[in-house]
Design a protein around this motif. Structure first.
Motif, mmCIF file in Angstrom:
data_model
loop_
_atom_site.group_PDB
_atom_site.id
_atom_site.type_symbol
_atom_site.label_atom_id
_atom_site.label_comp_id
_atom_site.label_asym_id
_atom_site.label_seq_id
_atom_site.Cartn_x
_atom_site.Cartn_y
_atom_site.Cartn_z
ATOM 1 N N SER A 155 0.615 -0.980 0.198
ATOM 2 C CA SER A 155 -0.109 -0.074 -0.532
ATOM 3 C C SER A 155 1.109 0.615 -0.023
ATOM 4 O O SER A 155 0.533 2.547 0.157
ATOM 5 C CB SER A 155 -0.673 0.191 1.269
ATOM 6 O OG SER A 155 -0.389 0.173 2.602
ATOM 7 N N GLY A 156 1.812 1.275 -0.504
ATOM 8 C CA GLY A 156 2.955 2.562 -0.766
ATOM 9 C C GLY A 156 2.795 3.733 -1.361
ATOM 10 O O GLY A 156 3.077 4.500 -1.065
ATOM 11 N N ALA A 157 1.441 3.389 -2.202
ATOM 12 C CA ALA A 157 1.187 4.025 -3.240
ATOM 13 C C ALA A 157 0.302 5.416 -2.928
ATOM 14 O O ALA A 157 0.075 6.183 -3.291
ATOM 15 C CB ALA A 157 0.083 3.489 -4.202
ATOM 16 N N ALA A 158 -0.139 4.722 -1.322
ATOM 17 C CA ALA A 158 -0.869 5.848 -0.816
ATOM 18 C C ALA A 158 0.415 7.344 -0.340
ATOM 19 O O ALA A 158 -0.613 8.305 -0.229
ATOM 20 C CB ALA A 158 -0.862 5.976 1.641
ATOM 21 N N THR A 159 1.127 7.258 -0.407
ATOM 22 C CA THR A 159 2.331 8.579 -0.363
ATOM 23 C C THR A 159 3.215 8.489 -0.883
ATOM 24 O O THR A 159 3.784 8.273 -1.686
ATOM 25 C CB THR A 159 3.341 8.755 1.171
ATOM 26 O OG1 THR A 159 3.466 8.073 1.200
ATOM 27 C CG2 THR A 159 2.128 8.362 2.221
ATOM 28 N N VAL A 204 7.713 5.639 -4.479
ATOM 29 C CA VAL A 204 9.034 6.041 -4.935
ATOM 30 C C VAL A 204 9.804 4.378 -3.848
ATOM 31 O O VAL A 204 10.404 3.490 -4.238
ATOM 32 C CB VAL A 204 10.431 6.832 -4.413
ATOM 33 C CG1 VAL A 204 11.590 6.726 -4.615
ATOM 34 C CG2 VAL A 204 9.209 7.485 -5.675
ATOM 35 N N GLY A 205 9.793 4.216 -2.559
ATOM 36 C CA GLY A 205 9.644 2.680 -1.695
ATOM 37 C C GLY A 205 9.523 1.938 -1.900
ATOM 38 O O GLY A 205 10.251 0.976 -1.834
ATOM 39 N N SER A 206 7.943 2.482 -2.531
ATOM 40 C CA SER A 206 7.544 0.160 -2.704
ATOM 41 C C SER A 206 7.983 -0.216 -4.327
ATOM 42 O O SER A 206 9.015 -1.319 -4.076
ATOM 43 C CB SER A 206 6.394 1.282 -2.421
ATOM 44 O OG SER A 206 5.591 -0.604 -3.108
ATOM 45 N N ALA A 207 8.515 0.987 -5.283
ATOM 46 C CA ALA A 207 9.162 0.554 -5.917
ATOM 47 C C ALA A 207 10.582 -0.109 -5.857
ATOM 48 O O ALA A 207 11.475 -0.768 -6.253
ATOM 49 C CB ALA A 207 9.242 2.029 -6.448
ATOM 50 N N ILE A 208 11.491 0.692 -4.625
ATOM 51 C CA ILE A 208 13.016 0.163 -4.169
ATOM 52 C C ILE A 208 12.628 -1.338 -4.037
ATOM 53 O O ILE A 208 13.706 -2.061 -4.057
ATOM 54 C CB ILE A 208 13.038 1.773 -3.730
ATOM 55 C CG1 ILE A 208 14.025 2.212 -4.484
ATOM 56 C CG2 ILE A 208 14.660 0.723 -2.465
ATOM 57 C CD1 ILE A 208 13.962 3.541 -3.311
ATOM 58 N N GLU A 265 16.537 8.888 -2.163
ATOM 59 C CA GLU A 265 17.503 8.585 -1.404
ATOM 60 C C GLU A 265 15.671 9.160 -0.398
ATOM 61 O O GLU A 265 15.926 8.114 0.858
ATOM 62 C CB GLU A 265 18.179 9.979 -0.758
ATOM 63 C CG GLU A 265 19.341 9.980 -1.505
ATOM 64 C CD GLU A 265 19.428 10.467 -3.295
ATOM 65 O OE1 GLU A 265 20.389 9.712 -3.305
ATOM 66 O OE2 GLU A 265 18.620 10.770 -2.960
ATOM 67 N N GLU A 266 15.037 9.429 -0.532
ATOM 68 C CA GLU A 266 13.444 10.000 0.523
ATOM 69 C C GLU A 266 12.881 8.286 0.454
ATOM 70 O O GLU A 266 12.335 8.481 0.995
ATOM 71 C CB GLU A 266 12.744 10.884 -0.505
ATOM 72 C CG GLU A 266 13.512 12.533 -0.073
ATOM 73 C CD GLU A 266 12.235 13.396 -0.612
ATOM 74 O OE1 GLU A 266 11.730 13.772 -0.232
ATOM 75 O OE2 GLU A 266 11.770 12.831 -1.472
ATOM 76 N N GLY A 267 13.004 7.833 -1.078
ATOM 77 C CA GLY A 267 12.066 6.425 -0.897
ATOM 78 C C GLY A 267 13.019 5.752 -0.161
ATOM 79 O O GLY A 267 12.133 4.609 0.301
ATOM 80 N N LEU A 268 14.226 5.024 0.022
ATOM 81 C CA LEU A 268 14.942 4.774 0.054
ATOM 82 C C LEU A 268 14.902 4.502 2.180
ATOM 83 O O LEU A 268 14.588 3.846 2.350
ATOM 84 C CB LEU A 268 16.868 4.400 0.156
ATOM 85 C CG LEU A 268 17.804 3.496 0.642
ATOM 86 C CD1 LEU A 268 17.124 2.163 -0.145
ATOM 87 C CD2 LEU A 268 18.482 3.972 0.200
ATOM 88 N N ARG A 269 14.749 6.146 2.428
ATOM 89 C CA ARG A 269 14.556 5.941 4.001
ATOM 90 C C ARG A 269 13.041 5.749 4.291
ATOM 91 O O ARG A 269 13.205 5.004 5.065
ATOM 92 C CB ARG A 269 14.529 7.901 4.536
ATOM 93 C CG ARG A 269 15.789 8.615 4.661
ATOM 94 C CD ARG A 269 15.982 9.815 5.185
ATOM 95 N NE ARG A 269 15.095 10.569 4.368
ATOM 96 C CZ ARG A 269 15.826 11.247 3.355
ATOM 97 N NH1 ARG A 269 16.977 11.681 2.975
ATOM 98 N NH2 ARG A 269 14.751 12.822 2.683
#
Length: 667
Positions: A297-301, A306-310, A353-357
């Protein structure tokens, strides 16, 4: 290089001895009238050089087995009692208000006594189950029963190999291999390594490992057939598991375990898990379901997208057989392929970097979707176990993995590609290992190569397959020598077969001892065959266990035969599953017999498929009976065709008794 206290003491003794030598040498030279300072100095320097050399030998010898061991200090390996569970791979539990800082109380598992007994017996002990089932915690609690043992934790496959090769192999110790699949895939945990660390006749050393069932399927044929229902192949390291005591840690608590959990509800974390987990209490404590929801459900933000894609890129690297941590650079290159097209080129897209965090942020202060390692990141095991496998790994990932994986790791890429139905990728992965003639025998199993050349990959010519075999034979690979023996045996050249089998047996190939026994049986020497098969059975060769059991059964020594068949069946040998089921059925244990027939059927053994059909027909499940009998008939089972005819008659109300109604042995 760190030096132990013992080595430092030995070095001091050497230096003192050298100094004493210099004094004595000076007195001796003066007594001879040789007072030239240069002479005395040169002699003294020579003595000190010799002493220094001795010290280097002492220091190198003491430090060698310690190299690349985790949690090691100057005094050597720690004791089990000195290490807390978090440093051994136990993931932190969820944190809730009012929870103590200490680790969550251990909910004793039904398997605990068996694990402790296995460690006490020594050798290779493996706990398996799904991710977040509590495997590592159960293993930690088990080794805690041996607090005075030393604890050896190899940091890499090379460190394990160095430990086994050292002159100072552990005694009264535990060798800890959490996530043991990395050592199996790396071909570091071999039969020779097990023998070196756990010599026969000794029980003071146990190699304790954990592995997820999702990885175990690559090494256990029967489990693979039963658990995944997908096309898979056996990794060459599977024979190592024949040496192991493998114990399942279920992901769901038994009624007794649930009662023990209720007794610990004073801990707010356990209380919350009992109330909210829906039965998956251990998974809930490890934040597994919460991690899965965060990923999917990472698409909520924006940062979550980006983090979900990583995370997805990291997961697919491992799905493609990549056995190393995935680096920042690799993730940065690949994650855009997992973004929706509109977001991929959006100027305000959150940075990598934001997605990785976001991906590294712990849930409930427990675990994160991505776990930082020394050389990169790995996705949480829970996500790997629950990924939607109907979604294919993108072609760009396969290409990247082929390009970035060292030759030694390409075998595992080939295995993953074949399991995913990507035969073109698998063929390229295997073929790229051929030029590396120095390591081809350590990375490829000859039986596996034959399957690639014959059944799996029509793109590989017979000439190429022969090239691989010839290189392996020339290098002295035991599997290749054994294959040459099999060829001579099939051709009826028993002396030639015995010669090749003998060469392979000299290299500790257990199957070769079985082959020598088969030669003796064919040439009219059953007593010699029995002795050779006993040797092979002692080396955990399943074929030898089975055939030795047949010999013993024919002599009415059924008790020993059944014991051998049980061992071979547990090792995943379908004929032994079937033979064991026949004996169990005759002994009045129909439920246990049915379980083994089903295992044999799922392992594509025709007699098992036939009898699984018989059992289904007896329960009036004619659809299941038909499926099994069709499979058995396609494999040429003689009774399956008649069974299908009976089924047709039954449906037209003219059929007689169910096939195998007396005893479903089926041949």
């Amino acid at each position: 290089m760190r030096v132990s206290r013992t080595a430092r003491l030995a070095w001091a003794v050497v230096v003192l001895a050298a100094a004493a030598g210099v004094v004595w040498l000076g007195i001796y030279l003066r007594s001879r009238g040789l007072e030239h300072a240069g002479t005395i100095g040169s002699a003294a320097a020579l003595v000190l050089i010799v002493a220094a050399g001795a010290g280097l030998v002492l220091r190198g010898g003491a430090a060698a087995p310690h190299r690349d061991m985790l949690l090691m200090d100057d005094d050597g390996p720690p004791r089990v009692r000195d290490i807390d569970s978090g440093r051994l791979g136990v993931k932190p539990a969820i944190n809730v208000d009012g929870a103590p800082a200490a680790a969550v109380p251990y909910i004793a598992r039904d398997v605990d006594a068996a694990v402790e007994a296995a460690i006490r017996a020594g050798g290779l002990v493996i706990l398996h189950g799904s991710s977040a089932s509590g495997k590592t915690r159960a293993a930690v609690e088990a080794i805690a029963k041996f607090p005075d043992r030393t604890l050896w934790i190899p940091s890499s496959t090379e460190a394990l190999e160095a430990l086994a090769a050292s002159r100072e192999t552990p005694r009264d110790a535990v060798v800890w291999l959490d996530d043991i699949d990395q050592f199996l895939y790396g071909n570091a945990l071999t039969l020779q390594v097990i023998d070196a660390l756990c010599p026969r006749g000794r029980t003071d050393v146990a190699i304790v490992g954990t592995i997820r069932d999702e990885e175990l399927v690559h090494f256990d044929a029967a489990l693979a057939s039963d658990a995944t229902r997908r096309q898979t192949v056996q990794h060459p390291a599977s024979r190592v598991l024949l040496q192991a005591r493998a114990l399942l840690v279920p992901d769901r608590l038994s009624p007794d375990e649930q009662r023990r959990a209720e007794e610990l509800r004073t801990d707010p974390r356990i209380d919350l898990a009992i109330r909210d987990s829906g039965g998956s209490l251990i998974e809930y404590l490890a934040a597994g379901p919460q991690l899965l929801r965060r990923w999917t459900s990472g698409a909520a933000t924006p940062a979550g997208r980006v983090g979900s894609a990583i995370v997805s890129a990291a997961v697919d690297y491992l799905r493609a057989g990549y056995r190393r941590p995935v680096t920042d650079h690799q993730l940065h290159q690949m994650y855009p392929h997992y973004l929706r097209e509109g977001l991929r080129d959006h100027p305000d897209r959150p940075t990598f970097e934001e997605g990785l965090r976001w991906a590294r942020e712990p849930i409930y202060n427990a675990s994160a979707c991505l776990i930082a390692r020394q050389d990169g990141y790995t996705p949480h095991d829970y996500l790997l176990d629950r990924v939607d496998r109907s979604t294919p790994v993108p072609a760009v990932i396969w290409e990247a993995v082929l390009r970035e994986t060292p030759v030694r790791g390409l075998f595992d890429v080939g295995v993953a590609a074949f399991a995913a139905g990507k035969t073109d990728v698998a063929s390229r992965a295997f073929l790229r290992t051929v030029p590396d003639s120095l390591t081809v025998t350590s990375t490829l199993n000859l039986g596996y190569i034959e399957n690639i050349a014959g059944q799996m990959f029509q793109t590989v010519s017979a000439a190429e397959a022969e090239l691989w075999l010839g290189r392996a034979v020339k290098a002295g690979d035991p599997e290749a020598l054994y294959e040459m023996g099999c060829r001579e045996f099939r051709a009826g050249n028993h002396p030639g077969a015995a010669e090749w089998f003998g060469k392979a047996a000299a290299e500790r190939n257990a199957a070769a001892w079985h082959g020598l026994g088969a030669v003796k049986l064919r040439t009219g020497e059953p007593e010699a065959a029995e002795q050779l098969w006993r040797t092979a059975a002692g080396l955990k060769n399943a074929s030898a266990m089975y055939n030795l059991g047949v010999l013993l059964r024919d002599r009415d020594e059924t008790g020993e035969a059944v014991g051998l068949w049980k061992d071979a069946a547990r090792a995943g040998f379908p004929p032994a599953m079937h033979a064991l089921a026949v004996e169990l059925h005759a002994a009045g244990e129909p439920d246990e017999a049915a379980r083994w027939w089903r295992r044999a059927a799922l392992s594509r053994f025709p007699a098992g498929q036939y009898n699984a059909g018989v059992l289904a027909a007896r329960k009036d499940d004619l659809a299941a009976a038909e499926r099994w009998w069709k499979l058995a008939a396609a494999a040429g089972h003689p009774s399956a065709t008649a069974a299908l005819a009976w089924l047709s008659d039954r449906r037209s109300s003219t059929g007689g008794a169910c096939p195998g109604s007396g005893s479903p042995t089926g041949g």
